[in-house]
Design an enzyme around this catalytic site. Sequence first.
Site, mmCIF file in Angstrom:
data_model
loop_
_atom_site.group_PDB
_atom_site.id
_atom_site.type_symbol
_atom_site.label_atom_id
_atom_site.label_comp_id
_atom_site.label_asym_id
_atom_site.label_seq_id
_atom_site.Cartn_x
_atom_site.Cartn_y
_atom_site.Cartn_z
ATOM 1 N N TRP A 34 -39.263 -18.783 -5.478
ATOM 2 C CA TRP A 34 -39.977 -19.901 -6.097
ATOM 3 C C TRP A 34 -38.982 -20.644 -6.964
ATOM 4 O O TRP A 34 -38.271 -20.031 -7.755
ATOM 5 C CB TRP A 34 -41.160 -19.426 -6.949
ATOM 6 C CG TRP A 34 -41.682 -20.557 -7.779
ATOM 7 C CD1 TRP A 34 -42.397 -21.647 -7.338
ATOM 8 C CD2 TRP A 34 -41.459 -20.781 -9.181
ATOM 9 N NE1 TRP A 34 -42.635 -22.509 -8.376
ATOM 10 C CE2 TRP A 34 -42.084 -22.003 -9.519
ATOM 11 C CE3 TRP A 34 -40.810 -20.059 -10.174
ATOM 12 C CZ2 TRP A 34 -42.061 -22.529 -10.807
ATOM 13 C CZ3 TRP A 34 -40.786 -20.578 -11.469
ATOM 14 C CH2 TRP A 34 -41.414 -21.804 -11.779
ATOM 15 N N HIS A 92 -49.932 -14.399 -4.717
ATOM 16 C CA HIS A 92 -49.835 -14.131 -6.141
ATOM 17 C C HIS A 92 -51.226 -14.336 -6.677
ATOM 18 O O HIS A 92 -51.745 -15.453 -6.641
ATOM 19 C CB HIS A 92 -48.890 -15.120 -6.831
ATOM 20 C CG HIS A 92 -47.476 -14.679 -6.839
ATOM 21 N ND1 HIS A 92 -46.466 -15.407 -7.427
ATOM 22 C CD2 HIS A 92 -46.877 -13.549 -6.348
ATOM 23 C CE1 HIS A 92 -45.317 -14.754 -7.296
ATOM 24 N NE2 HIS A 92 -45.539 -13.635 -6.634
ATOM 25 N N ASP A 124 -51.979 -19.015 -15.823
ATOM 26 C CA ASP A 124 -51.656 -17.602 -15.628
ATOM 27 C C ASP A 124 -52.399 -16.677 -16.585
ATOM 28 O O ASP A 124 -51.807 -15.778 -17.190
ATOM 29 C CB ASP A 124 -50.138 -17.377 -15.695
ATOM 30 C CG ASP A 124 -49.450 -17.891 -14.434
ATOM 31 O OD1 ASP A 124 -49.782 -17.405 -13.342
ATOM 32 O OD2 ASP A 124 -48.583 -18.788 -14.534
ATOM 33 N N ASP A 139 -49.691 -11.984 -10.626
ATOM 34 C CA ASP A 139 -48.758 -12.874 -11.320
ATOM 35 C C ASP A 139 -49.487 -13.603 -12.443
ATOM 36 O O ASP A 139 -50.098 -14.646 -12.217
ATOM 37 C CB ASP A 139 -48.146 -13.885 -10.329
ATOM 38 C CG ASP A 139 -47.188 -14.850 -11.025
ATOM 39 O OD1 ASP A 139 -46.758 -14.546 -12.152
ATOM 40 O OD2 ASP A 139 -46.866 -15.907 -10.439
HETATM 41 C C1 RNT Z 1 -44.535 -19.955 -11.284
HETATM 42 C C2 RNT Z 1 -44.754 -19.023 -10.162
HETATM 43 C C3 RNT Z 1 -43.857 -17.822 -10.121
HETATM 44 C C4 RNT Z 1 -43.665 -17.181 -11.476
HETATM 45 C C5 RNT Z 1 -42.969 -15.839 -11.448
HETATM 46 C C6 RNT Z 1 -42.507 -15.415 -12.801
HETATM 47 O O1 RNT Z 1 -45.478 -20.932 -11.375
HETATM 48 O O2 RNT Z 1 -46.080 -18.620 -10.102
HETATM 49 O O3 RNT Z 1 -44.305 -16.928 -9.181
HETATM 50 O O4 RNT Z 1 -44.881 -17.001 -12.142
HETATM 51 O O5 RNT Z 1 -41.964 -15.860 -10.519
HETATM 52 ZN ZN ZN Z 2 -46.566 -17.101 -8.681
#
Ligand code: RNT
Ligand code: ZN
Length: 412
Positions: free
Chosen positions: A181, A282, A292, A322
């Site tokens: 990512w 995720h 998140d 995640d």
């Molecule tokens: C970011 C993505 C990614 C991160 C992690 C830490 O928006 O979701 O996956 O959260 O790699």
């Molecule tokens: Zn992610």
Amino acid sequence: MSRYEEAKKIYEKLGVDTEKALETLKNVTVSVHCWQGDDVGGFDNKESLSGGIQTTGNYLGKATTPEELMADLDKAFSLIPGKKKLNLHACYAIAKDGEKVDRSKIGPDNFKEWLDFAKDRNMGIDFNPTFFAHPMVKDNLTLSSPDEEVRKYWIEHGKRCIEISEYFANETGIPCVMNIWIPDGYKDIPADRLGPRARFKDSLDQILSIPYDKKKVYVTLESKVFGIGLESYTVGSGEFCLSYSDYKGITPLMDNGHYHPTEVVSDKISSLLLFNEKIALHITRPVRWDSDHVVLFDDETKEIAKEIVRNDALDRVFIATDYFDASINRISAWVTGVRNVQKALLFALLQPNAKMKALQDNNELSELMVLGEELKTAPMGDIWNEYLAREGVENNYFENIKKYEKEVLVNR
Ligand code: RNT
Ligand code: ZN
């Protein structure tokens, strides 16, 4: 009769075999993200978090060393039932012989302690190159940068991470999912949308040109619609990442915080399953944006789980968590979120899926709705408690975590 025995009877009447559900659930692996333990900090430099992602809060006891993070992970793992995998980010590299960690030069040596940690716990490891929170991220760009020095640096990082992923797979005997990512994007309307994407494509081609065993390392590519400070344009958009995954035969990854607010990942899973051998997720909880938050036992998490289970795809979907909440006890956040993913899977396993599909195909949609609603209040809690008891973990984990907070976390 025990509560479980009674609940089992109720589910039998609904056409559901609870024993089969429990047997299936205990074999589902959830990849637990290490970064909930330290607010996505990592150990390889002192830069603050960047890339359009953010943790908020300042709860006591954040892990600041590998030892602390491992201890906290152990605490969380001891309270989470079922099969688990450790999901690491490259920024959790451990420096060797006092040398500074350089992301373009990291190797297996920097992860030996993590490997031992996972091996001792009979776990596989998933891995992520870290394309953020680093001085070589220039103008919010990494693999799509027009600055060749910057782009080369991050291509090297990607290559090193494939090598490390293969090392994890070889040493644990369990395939490693390596997720790419990048945060790259622009706050305001760009003059060129094609150029950055063309460079990102070329960078990925270069990273993936190194030889690796595709049955050991599953490279996944995660898309995103926007980030904080990168609102107008992200290079790794949904269309880019799906097209690239298809073109290179790698695995697409969907994060359910990465879409427009009325889009849902649960509706996307079936389409991707039709065209991919494997897909990756995720699982997170976006509140108004890609915030998140800790995963709850909510409608969309259940719907995602239903799509995996009723399409017989438990062995085709890499399930990872995640999220990162720094405003509450981080271990409680870990345990609550991962358990909720597992609870959602149990909820899905306790649906008479064949019967419900038949109702749809016969256009018996009223009955389908009534049954669906009945299932929402069926005694799943008793089946869940039975699962926890069989797995030897407590239902009420909070007292345990509070004790750890008093004995360990407050002293940090
Ligand atoms: C970011 C993505 C990614 C991160 C992690 C830490 O928006 O979701 O996956 O959260 O790699
Ligand atoms: Zn992610």
